[in-house]
Write an enzyme that holds these catalytic residues in place. Structure first.
Site, PDB file in Angstrom:
ATOM      1  N   LEU A 213     -13.110   7.745   0.697  1.00 28.85           N
ATOM      2  CA  LEU A 213     -14.148   9.018  -0.248  1.00 28.85           C
ATOM      3  C   LEU A 213     -14.879   8.353  -1.014  1.00 28.85           C
ATOM      4  O   LEU A 213     -16.292   9.142  -1.113  1.00 28.85           O
ATOM      5  CB  LEU A 213     -13.195  10.056  -0.915  1.00 28.85           C
TER       6      LEU A 213
ATOM      7  N   LYS B  29       2.085  -3.526   6.493  1.00 31.39           N
ATOM      8  CA  LYS B  29       2.101  -3.427   5.094  1.00 31.39           C
ATOM      9  C   LYS B  29       3.728  -3.122   5.109  1.00 31.39           C
ATOM     10  O   LYS B  29       4.104  -4.242   4.209  1.00 31.39           O
ATOM     11  CB  LYS B  29       1.478  -2.985   4.012  1.00 31.39           C
TER      12      LYS B  29
ATOM     13  N   PHE C 239      -2.224   2.211  -4.562  1.00 31.08           N
ATOM     14  CA  PHE C 239      -2.909   4.209  -4.318  1.00 31.08           C
ATOM     15  C   PHE C 239      -4.231   3.587  -4.239  1.00 31.08           C
ATOM     16  O   PHE C 239      -4.412   3.042  -3.533  1.00 31.08           O
ATOM     17  CB  PHE C 239      -2.236   4.641  -5.220  1.00 31.08           C
ATOM     18  N   ASN C 240      -5.091   4.707  -4.413  1.00 32.61           N
ATOM     19  CA  ASN C 240      -6.274   4.653  -4.305  1.00 32.61           C
ATOM     20  C   ASN C 240      -7.272   4.079  -4.912  1.00 32.61           C
ATOM     21  O   ASN C 240      -7.586   4.592  -6.419  1.00 32.61           O
ATOM     22  CB  ASN C 240      -6.943   6.223  -3.554  1.00 32.61           C
TER      23      ASN C 240
ATOM     24  N   SER D  31       0.629  -1.182  -0.140  1.00 34.72           N
ATOM     25  CA  SER D  31      -0.067  -0.520   0.208  1.00 34.72           C
ATOM     26  C   SER D  31       0.380   1.408  -0.018  1.00 34.72           C
ATOM     27  O   SER D  31       1.965   1.622   0.239  1.00 34.72           O
ATOM     28  CB  SER D  31      -1.134   0.093   1.119  1.00 34.72           C
TER      29      SER D  31
ATOM     30  N   TYR E 211      -2.071  -0.035  10.258  1.00 34.93           N
ATOM     31  CA  TYR E 211      -2.448  -1.279   9.293  1.00 34.93           C
ATOM     32  C   TYR E 211      -1.609  -0.278   7.812  1.00 34.93           C
ATOM     33  O   TYR E 211      -0.525  -1.575   7.262  1.00 34.93           O
ATOM     34  CB  TYR E 211      -3.984  -0.696   8.940  1.00 34.93           C
TER      35      TYR E 211
HETATM   36  C1  WQD Z   1      -9.358   9.768   0.542  1.00 38.13           C
HETATM   37  C2  WQD Z   1      -9.502  11.605   0.850  1.00 38.13           C
HETATM   38  C3  WQD Z   1      -9.714  12.116   2.843  1.00 38.13           C
HETATM   39  C4  WQD Z   1     -13.827  10.262   3.273  1.00 38.13           C
HETATM   40  C5  WQD Z   1      -7.016   5.342   1.297  1.00 38.13           C
HETATM   41  C6  WQD Z   1      -6.617   3.309   2.357  1.00 38.13           C
HETATM   42  C7  WQD Z   1      -5.334   3.357   2.739  1.00 38.13           C
HETATM   43  C8  WQD Z   1      -4.991   3.560   1.460  1.00 38.13           C
HETATM   44  C9  WQD Z   1      -5.298   4.579   0.410  1.00 38.13           C
HETATM   45  C10 WQD Z   1      -4.469   0.878   0.277  1.00 38.13           C
HETATM   46  C11 WQD Z   1      -8.891  12.208   2.488  1.00 38.13           C
HETATM   47  C12 WQD Z   1     -11.249  12.696   1.651  1.00 38.13           C
HETATM   48  C13 WQD Z   1     -12.601  10.819   2.544  1.00 38.13           C
HETATM   49  C14 WQD Z   1     -15.144  11.920   3.632  1.00 38.13           C
HETATM   50  C15 WQD Z   1     -13.394  13.141   2.209  1.00 38.13           C
HETATM   51  N1  WQD Z   1      -4.469   1.885   0.782  1.00 38.13           N
HETATM   52  N2  WQD Z   1     -12.762  11.995   2.581  1.00 38.13           N
HETATM   53  N3  WQD Z   1     -14.643  12.934   3.321  1.00 38.13           N
HETATM   54  O1  WQD Z   1      -7.194   8.491   4.046  1.00 38.13           O
HETATM   55  O2  WQD Z   1      -6.524   8.470   1.237  1.00 38.13           O
HETATM   56  O3  WQD Z   1      -6.476   5.738   2.263  1.00 38.13           O
HETATM   57  O4  WQD Z   1      -5.920   5.105   0.634  1.00 38.13           O
HETATM   58  O5  WQD Z   1      -4.141   0.394   1.325  1.00 38.13           O
HETATM   59  O6  WQD Z   1      -5.115   2.184   3.826  1.00 38.13           O
HETATM   60  O7  WQD Z   1      -7.971   3.966   3.657  1.00 38.13           O
HETATM   61  O8  WQD Z   1      -8.483   6.971   1.643  1.00 38.13           O
HETATM   62  O9  WQD Z   1     -11.091   7.696   0.658  1.00 38.13           O
HETATM   63  O10 WQD Z   1     -10.562   7.585   3.067  1.00 38.13           O
HETATM   64  O11 WQD Z   1     -10.174   8.856   1.461  1.00 38.13           O
HETATM   65  O12 WQD Z   1     -12.924  14.666   1.908  1.00 38.13           O
HETATM   66  O13 WQD Z   1     -16.259  11.438   3.731  1.00 38.13           O
HETATM   67  O14 WQD Z   1     -10.496  12.134   1.013  1.00 38.13           O
HETATM   68  O15 WQD Z   1      -9.988  13.190   3.971  1.00 38.13           O
HETATM   69  O16 WQD Z   1      -8.906  13.275   1.762  1.00 38.13           O
HETATM   70  P1  WQD Z   1      -7.175   7.749   2.458  1.00 38.13           P
HETATM   71  P2  WQD Z   1      -9.914   7.887   1.911  1.00 38.13           P
END
Ligand code: WQD
Length: 337
Positions: A201, A155, A179-180, A126, A151
């Site tokens: 998100l 990894k 990434f995401n 990750s 978490y």
């Molecule tokens: C993305 C952005 C939030 C929810 C995830 C995994 C992590 C890794 C990468 C695999 C952030 C913003 C979110 C909401 C928002 N993947 N947000 N409102 O935190 O990058 O991490 O992907 O291992 O383990 O968890 O992803 O989708 O939670 O957030 O504004 O209701 O969206 O603050 O900037 P994140 P995310």
């Protein structure tokens, strides 16, 4: 035809990877305890590919049961290891659950790789291993700092275990740092099915658009970025899936490949939260009801990938645009009604 054991194959990236492997003529078997997924997804995989994938409903922390899969399939030529817990806030609340589950399962699997001489191994890592980095985009050579969550640390430690193991093993290992991942298969038959309330998100966007939530929050608009919201590298799940097929082919075709290697699996583009909201509204014509809220604890300000190595080493090119990611995610949400 090579036979690949896919752990966590009923999950989000796992199921899309099954489809991609089958479409590239690999034989696959699934090992998933379905504690956070359903094996119904294998019916959808069959609808897409015509292939009935066998699932062993086994927990990888149970060594003897896991070994029975290898006894029954001595011809496994590789493993793609997705199975793990992956919810960041849960890992903060229950670190030992995460270390026990994600690391014991990996160690058990590696014991069996050794015992059964499995030549190829691909690990789901990750971008969270990078922690809060300053230099962007991140390359595989970027120095890792302390991860923001247990978490992420499972990894990072997982990668270290693999690197040490690769030194004494005959096999080859590649760790893929995702990434995401967002979006869903273009057929609309498989997608992300969070086992509890989504925290990410993209599903929050689609749930807001469909009315499962009355509004959504943007966590912070005062970050030092172009519009004040956080930046992430969103990538279509099927593009991630295909990277596994390419990595596997690479290992099979390059007998002189390094014993251990790491690759970023990102689109190479950073998008802010507001940009993602706009992309969704433009792609689907749906208006999102959102408000700006406080920053979410533990969020990295900005991270996105340098994916040069993925492109040059594996010949990977993305097939899906941000617009496709939005449209396929929305189709999937609508199909869940
Ligand atoms: C993305 C952005 C939030 C929810 C995830 C995994 C992590 C890794 C990468 C695999 C952030 C913003 C979110 C909401 C928002 N993947 N947000 N409102 O935190 O990058 O991490 O992907 O291992 O383990 O968890 O992803 O989708 O939670 O957030 O504004 O209701 O969206 O603050 O900037 P994140 P995310």
């Amino acid at each position: 035809m090579s036979k690949i054991l896919v752990t966590g194959a009923c999950g989000y990236i796992g199921s899309h990877t099954l489809v991609d492997l089958i479409e590239n003529n690999f034989e696959v078997i699934s090992l998933d305890d379905n504690s956070r997924s359903s094996d119904n997804v294998l019916d959808a995989v069959k609808d897409i590919t015509g292939v009935n994938v066998k699932n062993y409903q086994i927990n990888l922390c149970d060594f003897e049961k896991t070994k029975s899969v290898f006894d029954e399939n001595p011809d496994i030529s590789g493993i793609i290891h997705f199975a793990a817990f992956k919810t960041v806030p849960e890992s903060v609340e229950k670190p030992l659950l995460y270390y026990r589950n994600n690391l014991n399962s990996l160690i058990n699997l590696l014991e069996l790789v050794q015992e059964f001489d499995v030549p190829n191994f691909i690990f789901s890592s990750s971008c969270s291993v990078y922690g809060d980095v300053k230099d962007l985009p991140v390359t595989e050579k970027t120095r890792l700092v302390r991860t923001a969550s247990p978490y992420g640390n499972t990894k990072k430690v997982g990668e270290e275990i693999l690197e040490d193991f690769a030194k004494i093993s005959n096999g080859k290992i590649i760790a893929l740092r995702y990434f995401n991942p967002i979006g869903a298969h273009p057929s609309g038959l498989i997608g992300e099915s969070p086992f509890s309330t989504p925290q990410n998100l993209m599903p929050i966007i689609t749930e807001t658009a469909i009315g499962k939530r009355s509004k959504m929050m943007v966590f912070g608009d005062d970050y030092p970025t172009r519009d004040g919201s956080c930046i992430r590298d969103y990538i279509h799940v099927s593009d991630i899936a295909h990277a596994h097929t390419l990595a596997f082919k690479y290992l099979e075709e390059n007998k002189k490949a390094e014993n251990y290697d790491v690759l970023n699996i990102g689109s190479g583009n950073g998008s802010t939260v507001f940009e993602l909201i706009n992309a969704f509204e433009n792609a689907t014509g749906q208006k999102l009801n959102y408000e700006v809220a406080d920053r979410r604890p533990g969020d990295t300000i900005a991270i996105y990938a340098n994916n040069d190595k993925l492109k040059s080493k594996l010949g990977w090119t993305p097939k899906y645009s941000l617009d496709d990611m939005m449209k396929t995610a929305w189709n999937w949400e609508k199909s869940q009604l």
